[in-house]
Design a protein around this motif. Structure first.
Motif, PDB file in Angstrom:
ATOM      1  N   THR A  36       0.726  -1.072   0.026  1.00  0.00           N
ATOM      2  CA  THR A  36      -0.048   0.040  -0.006  1.00  0.00           C
ATOM      3  C   THR A  36       1.028   1.140  -0.249  1.00  0.00           C
ATOM      4  O   THR A  36       2.054   1.061   0.338  1.00  0.00           O
ATOM      5  CB  THR A  36      -0.912   0.042   1.362  1.00  0.00           C
ATOM      6  N   CYS A  39      -1.702   7.918  -0.437  1.00  0.00           N
ATOM      7  CA  CYS A  39      -2.060   8.677  -1.570  1.00  0.00           C
ATOM      8  C   CYS A  39      -2.571   9.972  -0.955  1.00  0.00           C
ATOM      9  O   CYS A  39      -3.549   9.773  -0.399  1.00  0.00           O
ATOM     10  CB  CYS A  39      -2.643   7.969  -2.252  1.00  0.00           C
ATOM     11  N   VAL A  74      -3.604   3.414  -0.272  1.00  0.00           N
ATOM     12  CA  VAL A  74      -4.300   2.674  -1.575  1.00  0.00           C
ATOM     13  C   VAL A  74      -3.340   1.749  -1.994  1.00  0.00           C
ATOM     14  O   VAL A  74      -2.165   1.460  -1.659  1.00  0.00           O
ATOM     15  CB  VAL A  74      -4.345   3.697  -2.733  1.00  0.00           C
ATOM     16  N   GLU A  75      -3.763   0.790  -2.710  1.00  0.00           N
ATOM     17  CA  GLU A  75      -2.891  -0.163  -3.350  1.00  0.00           C
ATOM     18  C   GLU A  75      -1.721   0.580  -3.952  1.00  0.00           C
ATOM     19  O   GLU A  75      -1.658   1.275  -4.563  1.00  0.00           O
ATOM     20  CB  GLU A  75      -3.591  -1.100  -4.277  1.00  0.00           C
ATOM     21  N   THR A  78      -1.162   2.517  -7.431  1.00  0.00           N
ATOM     22  CA  THR A  78      -2.264   3.056  -7.993  1.00  0.00           C
ATOM     23  C   THR A  78      -2.499   4.511  -7.762  1.00  0.00           C
ATOM     24  O   THR A  78      -3.430   5.044  -8.360  1.00  0.00           O
ATOM     25  CB  THR A  78      -3.444   2.171  -7.450  1.00  0.00           C
ATOM     26  N   CYS A  79      -1.724   4.933  -6.987  1.00  0.00           N
ATOM     27  CA  CYS A  79      -1.741   6.389  -6.388  1.00  0.00           C
ATOM     28  C   CYS A  79      -2.066   7.425  -7.569  1.00  0.00           C
ATOM     29  O   CYS A  79      -2.946   8.155  -7.752  1.00  0.00           O
ATOM     30  CB  CYS A  79      -0.888   6.642  -5.224  1.00  0.00           C
ATOM     31  N   THR A  81      -1.973   6.785 -10.695  1.00  0.00           N
ATOM     32  CA  THR A  81      -2.570   6.563 -11.960  1.00  0.00           C
ATOM     33  C   THR A  81      -4.110   6.500 -12.018  1.00  0.00           C
ATOM     34  O   THR A  81      -4.835   6.500 -12.933  1.00  0.00           O
ATOM     35  CB  THR A  81      -2.030   5.008 -12.365  1.00  0.00           C
ATOM     36  N   MET A  82      -4.440   6.168 -10.663  1.00  0.00           N
ATOM     37  CA  MET A  82      -6.158   6.547 -10.667  1.00  0.00           C
ATOM     38  C   MET A  82      -6.693   7.784 -11.259  1.00  0.00           C
ATOM     39  O   MET A  82      -6.342   8.585 -10.939  1.00  0.00           O
ATOM     40  CB  MET A  82      -6.571   6.336  -9.199  1.00  0.00           C
TER      41      MET A  82
END
Lengths: 101, 258
Positions: A36, A39, A74-75, A78-79, A81-82
């Motif tokens: 994790t 983010c 967050v995973e 992914t921070c 790029t989401m």
């Protein structure tokens, strides 16, 4: 030094080896933890993660959606790029945008 | 404000018997006694609330009313030393220990120490826990001389009572049924990721980890612990050390010069 030592080098080596074998199972648990990242700028108002404690800006205290200095766990990966409303991006560092008035 | 005036102001803040500090007035020179009393009340309530937020398990165990009386005693005896309220309450455990009516509950002080350690761990600097492969990479014949660097969040609380079980039950809003308070339990507080973890340590693991934190070599710490705790399980303690993220790094003690 070694003559006053109660534990033999081989006993120490086997203890470390045992711990490391056990730790392979744990390493996966550890990697789940490591998977994790903090983010910034992605949490909805009042939904941020944080350290607890009085006198701090803390979990669930963000005032506005996507508040730049509030973070959520967050995973990993992914921070940034989401995709977020209004073309916003998450950040691994605190942001200046969306600060409460 | 001059230092002397500052300390008079601070003293008047926590003692309602003291007069209004010199020079404090309302607008246009009006008397400010009642206003100062409001301010005094706000300061007191804020500090009590801060202690309740830092020691929720204690508050549940003794009840809200008793907790607020204890908190009031603490803030008179030991006003915050830092403007950062989450650092408050270092001496609260000691107060619980010497408060006469709490004699039948001697475990409370260690539960409070765990709560204080938990909050220290929350606010400790971020650091990655030791990668087990770093320990695995050390040649077997050099393991004797390994020394470790403690993670900034690591705290150890040794207790003659079941402090860890009571802490967990109270924080988890569970009844204390089945917990034997007289059972000694040592607690380990770490923060391997972003979440604080509290574990109960097996006998000997606490002195072993404390020796490593002090900078003793692996061989010295293991030997001293085996001497004082013959049943000490070294492999299990090493597993906990890796799993909980007690340390951030391990290195070899530089070769000694003869």
């Amino acid at each position: 030094m070694s003559n006053t030592t109660l534990i033999s080098a081989s006993a120490l080596a086997s203890a470390v080896a045992m711990a490391l074998t056990g730790a392979t199972v744990l390493a996966s648990a550890g990697s789940a933890l490591a998977a994790t990242e903090k983010c910034y700028g992605v949490a909805m108002a009042g939904q941020n993660d944080c350290a607890a404690g009085p006198g701090t800006t803390c979990a669930g205290t963000s005032k506005v959606d996507y508040q730049g200095n509030a973070w959520k766990s967050v995973e990993a990966g992914t921070c940034t790029t989401m995709s977020l409303e209004g073309g916003r991006k998450g950040s691994l560092e605190p942001l200046e945008r969306d600060m409460p008035a | 404000m001059r230092p002397a005036a500052q300390s008079l102001f601070a003293a008047a803040l926590i003692d309602p018997e003291r007069p209004l500090p010199e020079g404090i007035t309302a607008a246009r020179g009006k008397a400010a006694d009642r206003r100062f009393a409001v301010y005094r009340n706000t300061v007191t309530v804020t500090r009590i609330d801060a202690l309740a937020a830092i020691f929720p398990a204690i508050e549940r165990l003794v009840g809200q009313e008793a907790f607020r009386s204890l908190a009031r005693l603490h803030l008179v005896e030991e006003p915050p030393a830092s403007p950062v309220l989450f650092e408050y309450g270092a001496g609260f455990a000691a107060l619980l220990e010497r408060t006469e009516p709490l004699r039948p509950y001697p475990y409370l002080a260690d539960v409070a120490r765990l709560e204080r350690a938990w909050l220290d761990a929350v606010h400790a600097e971020d650091a990655l826990p030791l990668d087990p492969t770093a320990l695995g990479a050390i040649p077997q014949e050099r393991l004797n001389d390994v020394i470790f660097t403690a993670h900034p969040a690591t705290r150890i609380v040794e207790s003659r009572f079941a402090a860890v079980s009571i802490f967990s039950a109270s924080r988890g809003h569970r009844p204390l049924d089945g917990i034997r308070p007289q059972e000694p339990e040592d607690g380990l507080v770490t923060r391997p990721g972003h979440t604080v973890e509290v574990r109960r340590l097996a006998p000997g693991a606490a002195p072993f980890l404390k020796a490593l934190i002090r900078g003793e070599t692996l061989a010295a710490a293991a030997s001293h612990t085996l001497a004082s705790h013959p049943g000490f399980a070294l492999p299990a303690a090493l597993s906990v050390l890796l799993e909980a993220g007690v340390f951030t790094a391990c290195t070899l003690l530089p070769a000694r010069m003869e």
